[in-house]
Design a protein around this motif. Structure first.
Motif, PDB file in Angstrom:
ATOM      1  N   SER A 229       8.648   2.668   1.752  1.00  0.00           N
ATOM      2  CA  SER A 229       9.285   3.499   2.766  1.00  0.00           C
ATOM      3  C   SER A 229       8.215   4.067   3.706  1.00  0.00           C
ATOM      4  O   SER A 229       7.021   3.894   3.492  1.00  0.00           O
ATOM      5  CB  SER A 229      10.082   4.631   2.122  1.00  0.00           C
ATOM      6  N   THR A 230       8.652   4.784   4.725  1.00  0.00           N
ATOM      7  CA  THR A 230       7.762   5.170   5.816  1.00  0.00           C
ATOM      8  C   THR A 230       6.523   5.929   5.339  1.00  0.00           C
ATOM      9  O   THR A 230       5.394   5.593   5.696  1.00  0.00           O
ATOM     10  CB  THR A 230       8.522   6.037   6.829  1.00  0.00           C
TER      11      THR A 230
ATOM     12  N   SER B 131       9.968  11.500  10.001  1.00  0.00           N
ATOM     13  CA  SER B 131      11.092  11.819   9.108  1.00  0.00           C
ATOM     14  C   SER B 131      11.808  13.087   9.563  1.00  0.00           C
ATOM     15  O   SER B 131      13.041  13.181   9.483  1.00  0.00           O
ATOM     16  CB  SER B 131      10.580  11.990   7.672  1.00  0.00           C
TER      17      SER B 131
ATOM     18  N   THR C 116      11.748   1.558   6.629  1.00  0.00           N
ATOM     19  CA  THR C 116      12.402   1.784   5.343  1.00  0.00           C
ATOM     20  C   THR C 116      13.396   0.681   5.014  1.00  0.00           C
ATOM     21  O   THR C 116      13.425   0.165   3.892  1.00  0.00           O
ATOM     22  CB  THR C 116      13.122   3.149   5.361  1.00  0.00           C
TER      23      THR C 116
ATOM     24  N   SER D  13      11.774  -2.578   4.005  1.00  0.00           N
ATOM     25  CA  SER D  13      11.084  -2.560   2.720  1.00  0.00           C
ATOM     26  C   SER D  13      11.997  -2.986   1.579  1.00  0.00           C
ATOM     27  O   SER D  13      11.534  -3.248   0.473  1.00  0.00           O
ATOM     28  CB  SER D  13      10.534  -1.154   2.439  1.00  0.00           C
TER      29      SER D  13
ATOM     30  N   THR E  10      17.598   6.893   5.258  1.00  0.00           N
ATOM     31  CA  THR E  10      16.154   7.057   5.470  1.00  0.00           C
ATOM     32  C   THR E  10      15.692   8.417   4.958  1.00  0.00           C
ATOM     33  O   THR E  10      14.669   8.526   4.269  1.00  0.00           O
ATOM     34  CB  THR E  10      15.820   6.924   6.959  1.00  0.00           C
TER      35      THR E  10
ATOM     36  N   ARG F   3      15.640   8.470   1.207  1.00  0.00           N
ATOM     37  CA  ARG F   3      14.468   7.788   0.655  1.00  0.00           C
ATOM     38  C   ARG F   3      13.225   8.664   0.732  1.00  0.00           C
ATOM     39  O   ARG F   3      12.400   8.689  -0.187  1.00  0.00           O
ATOM     40  CB  ARG F   3      14.236   6.477   1.407  1.00  0.00           C
TER      41      ARG F   3
ATOM     42  N   ASP G  78      11.129   9.994  -2.451  1.00  0.00           N
ATOM     43  CA  ASP G  78       9.675   9.791  -2.557  1.00  0.00           C
ATOM     44  C   ASP G  78       8.954  11.110  -2.822  1.00  0.00           C
ATOM     45  O   ASP G  78       7.987  11.162  -3.596  1.00  0.00           O
ATOM     46  CB  ASP G  78       9.140   9.153  -1.274  1.00  0.00           C
TER      47      ASP G  78
ATOM     48  N   GLY H 143      16.858  -0.303  -3.297  1.00  0.00           N
ATOM     49  CA  GLY H 143      15.928   0.606  -2.647  1.00  0.00           C
ATOM     50  C   GLY H 143      15.221   1.555  -3.573  1.00  0.00           C
ATOM     51  O   GLY H 143      14.548   2.474  -3.137  1.00  0.00           O
TER      52      GLY H 143
END
Length: 628
Positions: free
Chosen positions: A122-123, A142, A317, A320, A417, A420, A424, A621
């Protein structure tokens, strides 16, 4: 005053639209279940090596393509694109939009897809892998995504209100309907303004007619808007919390449905009186001096970026989570072309309707197009629907359903997004939370952030935040991102990553190259940095010289504060000098040369080796392993 009755046509259309989606999904699921059972039985009788598992890669590629199409083709293509064209003189703005799409948003979007697929992260983790100093840029992107998604949902709340009111006959914003609204209706206003604008200001926004100058309070919360916003976030929660399988099936309807409905609108509006004048304003009005207006270029550039959405972290994202062998170049070209075509073709329907309204109200097209602000789609198109006669309720339900489904696709992608990113963050602190809980936390947070936009001056606040965050901050974030890609990823690695991903595919057995190379190098080194940084600085200078759109002082102060915070956040980790975690370019090139080209067994070994280098995620994901 005209009495309003419930429209049987509108109710039946709405029920059909609501029921037909789940019904088709159910039929599709039953068919798939029967087909899989037959396939399993054939597999057992034919032998284990005769058939592949039923879940083929091609289906996953198509789902990925549809997800990106649904994400790119959003409600902004209908309300934001026509507004930009109308307020920037027609033809020159269309040309500026196309130039920015070709030389700025498309190549940057392509680079994000390649980076996301290459890093499998992810980013935040992806940018950290490139080099730790870019971690704060990922957090800034984000935050932009979080803020934009929060106010974007208000547009869907507006759409829900219009959708429900489409079940009344006559339509509440039609000239034959009652205009007895509580706040701003008077004889003078009714003479100068159409019923559609009165409905927008009074019934939807509940906006006072004479706002005070200087600083103003946002006003009271409007509970109908709050409830509509709650419904939108409930839809997002249930669509995302229970897996991507549900989301992928919904995408089939939310991508193809709006395209069909838009084509119907284009054909029907072309036959309206005065439609030619509107279309002429759209593509025929040409003032070459408009090309010297930097504001037009900045707005057109932000629209292409806002629509394709590089700079939000979403493209990285989403990419990925796809197969390491997916041809993201092909997908990117299809999505970019379809997105621009939908905006341009949809513009014909919008401006044909504007021309018809100008014809019926004895005004110029320029007057009708420029007076409605960000409510262009909700005023102009709502009024245009009333000219469909006996089919007005049917077309109103279909049109606002189209807007809702267009917006939901983008909303799902932005929300996922943010989820995610949240997961993280929890993972970095060794905290485990079920997916539905993480989705719930993000949705509730965004709902609360969106409440200020549900006030009487919420639409003005949305306009300010969209300008400072959705335009200026987004342009600056893209400028920093292309700097990151130039310095710490590089054009050579970009081409190598694409070749690795597509090497051995049926259509690209030797891998795909970025061609023509000079075009990509010019975009990477010249056009994207100059366009994003130069235009954002121009907008900042313009806002320092004069007040943006005569907005309240406290709203503008809040916009500047958000912009300053996002920029400060993006620079926080630039001091870090740690190296990135990507393999060296020489290492990667050597492995590319060593890949066997004819031996299929060697190709499988090479692909396996390449996949072992990357951090893996499953297709839902969730992180399986993270880089150290």
């Amino acid at each position: 005053m005209t009495n309003q009755d419930v429209s049987t046509q509108g109710v039946l259309t709405l029920v059909s639209v609501v029921v037909i989606g789940p019904l088709l999904w159910g039929l599709y699921t039953c068919f798939q279940h029967v087909f899989r059972k037959q396939l399993d039985s054939k597999t057992k009788t034919a032998g284990k090596n005769d058939l592949k598992p039923p879940s083929s890669p091609e289906l996953k590629s198509f789902d990925y393509l549809l997800s990106l199409l649904g994400y790119a083709i959003g409600i902004g293509n209908v309300w934001r694109f026509p507004y930009i064209i109308a307020t920037n003189g027609g033809g020159p703005a269309v040309i500026a939009y196309m130039c920015c799409a070709v030389f700025v948003s498309f190549p940057l979007y392509m680079m994000e897809l390649i980076v996301g697929q290459h890093t499998r992260l992810s980013t935040i983790n992806s940018f950290r892998m490139l080099r730790p100093r870019w971690e704060s840029l990922a957090y800034a992107q984000s935050l932009i995504c979080f803020i934009v998604a929060s106010y974007f949902q208000i547009l869907l709340a507006y759409t829900l209100i219009y959708l429900l009111n489409s079940c009344y006959d006559p339509l509440p914003w039609a000239d034959t309907a009652s205009t007895n609204y509580s706040l701003s209706t008077n004889a003078t206003l009714e003479t100068l303004r159409g019923n559609a604008e009165i409905f927008w200001n009074d019934k939807v926004l509940h906006k006072p007619i004479d706002p005070p100058e200087g600083s103003v309070s946002p006003g009271m919360l409007q509970w109908d808007l709050c409830f509509a916003l709650f419904l939108v976030w409930s839809i997002c929660f249930f669509a995302i919390a229970f897996g991507r399988d549900v989301l992928s099936k919904v995408t089939y309807v939310t991508v193809f449905g709006p395209i069909v409905l838009m084509l119907i609108l284009v054909i029907r509006t072309a036959t309206l009186d005065g439609a030619g004048n509107g279309v002429e304003f759209y593509i025929g009005k040409f003032d070459s001096s408009a090309f010297a207006d930097f504001s037009m270029w900045a707005t057109a550039c932000s629209q292409t970026i806002f629509s394709l959405s590089p700079g939000f972290g979403t493209a990285v994202t989403m990419s990925s989570m796809i197969s390491p062998k997916e041809d993201v170049f092909r997908v990117c070209v299809i999505v970019a072309v379809a997105n621009s075509l939908f905006s341009i073709v949809g513009g014909f329907a919008v401006f044909a309707t504007i021309g018809n309204i100008a014809y019926n109200t004895n005004r110029t097209v320029d007057e009708v197009a420029s007076e409605s602000g960000t409510g262009l789609a909700f005023i102009v198109l709502a009024e245009g629907i009333t000219y469909f006669g006996e089919y007005a309720n049917l077309m109103s339900v279909l049109f606002f359903t189209m807007l809702l489904t267009l917006g939901l696709d983008s909303s799902f992608a932005w929300t996922e997004t943010c989820v995610r990113v949240f997961e993280d963050l929890l993972h970095s602190y060794h905290i485990h939370m079920p997916t539905w809980s993480a989705v719930g936390c993000v949705c509730v947070s965004m709902f609360l952030v969106g409440l200020p936009f549900c006030t009487q001056y919420g639409n003005d606040l949305l306009n300010v935040v969209d300008h400072f965050v959705g335009t200026i901050a987004l342009l600056l974030a893209c400028a920093l991102e292309i700097t990151m890609l130039d310095l710490d990823f590089g054009f050579s690695r970009l081409t190598t990553a694409l070749q690795h991903a597509t090497f051995g595919n049926r259509s690209t057995p030797k891998g795909r190259n970025l061609y023509p190379r000079q075009y990509w190098k010019i975009c990477m080194i010249l056009t994207i940095p100059i366009a994003t940084l130069g235009l954002s600085l121009y907008l900042i200078i313009q806002d320092l010289i004069s007040r943006y759109d005569d907005m309240p002082t406290n709203f503008l102060a809040g916009g500047w504060a958000l912009l300053g915070f996002i920029m400060l956040l993006s620079l926080l980790t630039l001091y870090k000098k740690d190296a990135g975690c990507l393999p060296s370019q020489g290492e990667r090139d050597t492995k590319a040369e060593e890949k066997p080209k004819k031996d299929l067994r060697g190709l499988e070994l090479a692909n396996k080796e390449m996949e072992e280098e990357l951090t893996h995620r499953n297709y839902q994901g969730k992180i399986i392993t993270t880089f150290v």
